[in-house]
Design a protein around this motif. Structure first.
Motif, PDB file in Angstrom:
ATOM      1  N   SER A  23       0.830  -1.206   0.000  1.00  0.00           N
ATOM      2  CA  SER A  23       0.000   0.000   0.000  1.00  0.00           C
ATOM      3  C   SER A  23       0.862   1.253   0.000  1.00  0.00           C
ATOM      4  N   ALA A  24       1.881   1.252   0.829  1.00  0.00           N
ATOM      5  CA  ALA A  24       2.769   2.412   0.915  1.00  0.00           C
ATOM      6  C   ALA A  24       3.510   2.628  -0.403  1.00  0.00           C
ATOM      7  N   MET A  25       4.009   1.562  -0.993  1.00  0.00           N
ATOM      8  CA  MET A  25       4.739   1.695  -2.256  1.00  0.00           C
ATOM      9  C   MET A  25       3.819   2.143  -3.387  1.00  0.00           C
ATOM     10  N   ARG A  26       2.585   1.650  -3.421  1.00  0.00           N
ATOM     11  CA  ARG A  26       1.630   2.106  -4.433  1.00  0.00           C
ATOM     12  C   ARG A  26       1.386   3.606  -4.284  1.00  0.00           C
ATOM     13  N   TRP A  27       1.253   4.065  -3.041  1.00  0.00           N
ATOM     14  CA  TRP A  27       1.029   5.483  -2.790  1.00  0.00           C
ATOM     15  C   TRP A  27       2.224   6.302  -3.266  1.00  0.00           C
ATOM     16  N   VAL A  28       3.438   5.856  -2.952  1.00  0.00           N
ATOM     17  CA  VAL A  28       4.657   6.564  -3.369  1.00  0.00           C
ATOM     18  C   VAL A  28       4.726   6.608  -4.900  1.00  0.00           C
ATOM     19  N   GLU A  29       4.488   5.478  -5.547  1.00  0.00           N
ATOM     20  CA  GLU A  29       4.534   5.433  -7.012  1.00  0.00           C
ATOM     21  C   GLU A  29       3.472   6.340  -7.626  1.00  0.00           C
ATOM     22  N   ASP A  30       2.251   6.270  -7.105  1.00  0.00           N
ATOM     23  CA  ASP A  30       1.167   7.113  -7.621  1.00  0.00           C
ATOM     24  C   ASP A  30       1.485   8.593  -7.450  1.00  0.00           C
ATOM     25  N   THR A  31       2.014   8.960  -6.297  1.00  0.00           N
ATOM     26  CA  THR A  31       2.365  10.355  -6.030  1.00  0.00           C
ATOM     27  C   THR A  31       3.458  10.825  -6.979  1.00  0.00           C
ATOM     28  N   TYR A  32       4.484  10.021  -7.143  1.00  0.00           N
ATOM     29  CA  TYR A  32       5.588  10.359  -8.051  1.00  0.00           C
ATOM     30  C   TYR A  32       5.081  10.525  -9.479  1.00  0.00           C
ATOM     31  N   LEU A  33       4.299   9.572  -9.948  1.00  0.00           N
ATOM     32  CA  LEU A  33       3.784   9.645 -11.311  1.00  0.00           C
ATOM     33  C   LEU A  33       2.878  10.860 -11.496  1.00  0.00           C
ATOM     34  N   SER A  34       2.065  11.188 -10.499  1.00  0.00           N
ATOM     35  CA  SER A  34       1.148  12.317 -10.631  1.00  0.00           C
ATOM     36  C   SER A  34       1.894  13.645 -10.730  1.00  0.00           C
ATOM     37  N   TRP A  35       3.088  13.746 -10.143  1.00  0.00           N
ATOM     38  CA  TRP A  35       3.883  14.969 -10.265  1.00  0.00           C
ATOM     39  C   TRP A  35       4.211  15.269 -11.727  1.00  0.00           C
ATOM     40  N   PHE A  36       4.311  14.223 -12.519  1.00  0.00           N
ATOM     41  CA  PHE A  36       4.668  14.375 -13.920  1.00  0.00           C
ATOM     42  C   PHE A  36       3.466  14.210 -14.851  1.00  0.00           C
ATOM     43  N   GLY A  37       2.260  14.240 -14.289  1.00  0.00           N
ATOM     44  CA  GLY A  37       1.054  14.113 -15.090  1.00  0.00           C
ATOM     45  C   GLY A  37       0.847  12.717 -15.650  1.00  0.00           C
ATOM     46  N   GLU A  38       1.401  11.740 -14.967  1.00  0.00           N
ATOM     47  CA  GLU A  38       1.331  10.357 -15.429  1.00  0.00           C
ATOM     48  C   GLU A  38       0.428   9.532 -14.518  1.00  0.00           C
ATOM     49  N   ASN A  39       0.060   8.365 -15.006  1.00  0.00           N
ATOM     50  CA  ASN A  39      -0.546   7.316 -14.190  1.00  0.00           C
ATOM     51  C   ASN A  39       0.137   6.019 -14.619  1.00  0.00           C
ATOM     52  N   ARG A  40      -0.212   4.930 -14.006  1.00  0.00           N
ATOM     53  CA  ARG A  40       0.473   3.664 -14.325  1.00  0.00           C
ATOM     54  C   ARG A  40       0.269   3.257 -15.780  1.00  0.00           C
ATOM     55  N   THR A  41      -0.904   3.559 -16.326  1.00  0.00           N
ATOM     56  CA  THR A  41      -1.195   3.187 -17.706  1.00  0.00           C
ATOM     57  C   THR A  41      -0.307   3.955 -18.668  1.00  0.00           C
ATOM     58  N   SER A  42      -0.260   5.278 -18.521  1.00  0.00           N
ATOM     59  CA  SER A  42       0.541   6.085 -19.444  1.00  0.00           C
ATOM     60  C   SER A  42       2.027   5.756 -19.313  1.00  0.00           C
ATOM     61  N   TYR A  43       2.488   5.585 -18.080  1.00  0.00           N
ATOM     62  CA  TYR A  43       3.895   5.237 -17.873  1.00  0.00           C
ATOM     63  C   TYR A  43       4.207   3.867 -18.464  1.00  0.00           C
ATOM     64  N   GLY A  44       3.299   2.921 -18.272  1.00  0.00           N
ATOM     65  CA  GLY A  44       3.499   1.567 -18.802  1.00  0.00           C
ATOM     66  C   GLY A  44       3.581   1.541 -20.316  1.00  0.00           C
ATOM     67  N   VAL A  45       2.723   2.331 -20.970  1.00  0.00           N
ATOM     68  CA  VAL A  45       2.753   2.396 -22.436  1.00  0.00           C
ATOM     69  C   VAL A  45       4.098   2.946 -22.900  1.00  0.00           C
ATOM     70  N   LYS A  46       4.522   4.049 -22.306  1.00  0.00           N
ATOM     71  CA  LYS A  46       5.798   4.670 -22.695  1.00  0.00           C
ATOM     72  C   LYS A  46       6.968   3.720 -22.452  1.00  0.00           C
ATOM     73  N   ASP A  47       6.966   3.066 -21.303  1.00  0.00           N
ATOM     74  CA  ASP A  47       8.054   2.154 -20.956  1.00  0.00           C
ATOM     75  C   ASP A  47       8.096   0.951 -21.893  1.00  0.00           C
ATOM     76  N   SER A  48       6.936   0.415 -22.222  1.00  0.00           N
ATOM     77  CA  SER A  48       6.878  -0.754 -23.124  1.00  0.00           C
ATOM     78  C   SER A  48       7.413  -0.416 -24.498  1.00  0.00           C
ATOM     79  N   VAL A  49       7.023   0.741 -25.011  1.00  0.00           N
ATOM     80  CA  VAL A  49       7.495   1.149 -26.332  1.00  0.00           C
ATOM     81  C   VAL A  49       8.996   1.416 -26.289  1.00  0.00           C
ATOM     82  N   ALA A  50       9.479   2.036 -25.232  1.00  0.00           N
ATOM     83  CA  ALA A  50      10.905   2.354 -25.110  1.00  0.00           C
ATOM     84  C   ALA A  50      11.771   1.100 -25.052  1.00  0.00           C
ATOM     85  N   GLN A  51      11.223   0.003 -24.530  1.00  0.00           N
ATOM     86  CA  GLN A  51      12.000  -1.223 -24.385  1.00  0.00           C
ATOM     87  C   GLN A  51      11.987  -2.090 -25.636  1.00  0.00           C
ATOM     88  N   THR A  52      11.211  -1.737 -26.611  1.00  0.00           N
ATOM     89  CA  THR A  52      11.100  -2.576 -27.811  1.00  0.00           C
ATOM     90  C   THR A  52      11.633  -1.848 -29.034  1.00  0.00           C
TER      91      THR A  52
END
Length: 97
Positions: A23-52
């Protein structure tokens, strides 16, 4: 308490500790991503494309990065499909309804 080793936590204790940590790690990740206007979905899409990367060509890789950023930003905070990204984040990626 566990019936075996005193220093070894029981399954219940491990589950509770793991639950708090998760729970704590999810909160930290969500907070960090929200600072950059991201969520897990948008970050995941970008990361997946960057790795391929398809080629070693910097121009082709640059186009691929641009497409990944554009699609990812579409699902991010304020993006055209931001609501879809948040919905997927809450229901699918976190495993809660």
């Amino acid at each position: 308490m566990s019936s075996g080793n005193i220093l070894e936590p029981s399954k219940e204790e491990k589950s509770t500790t793991s639950g708090y940590y998760d729970s704590a790690m999810r909160w930290v990740e969500d907070t960090y991503l929200s600072w950059f206007g991201e969520n897990r979905t948008s970050y995941g899409v970008k990361d997946s494309v960057a790795q391929t990367k398809v080629t070693g060509n910097k121009d082709v890789d640059g186009i691929q990065d641009s497409v990944g950023e554009t699609v990812g930003n579409t699902f991010g905070k304020g993006g055209l499909l931001g609501g879809v990204g948040e919905g997927a984040d809450k229901s699918v990626l976190r495993g809660s309804g």
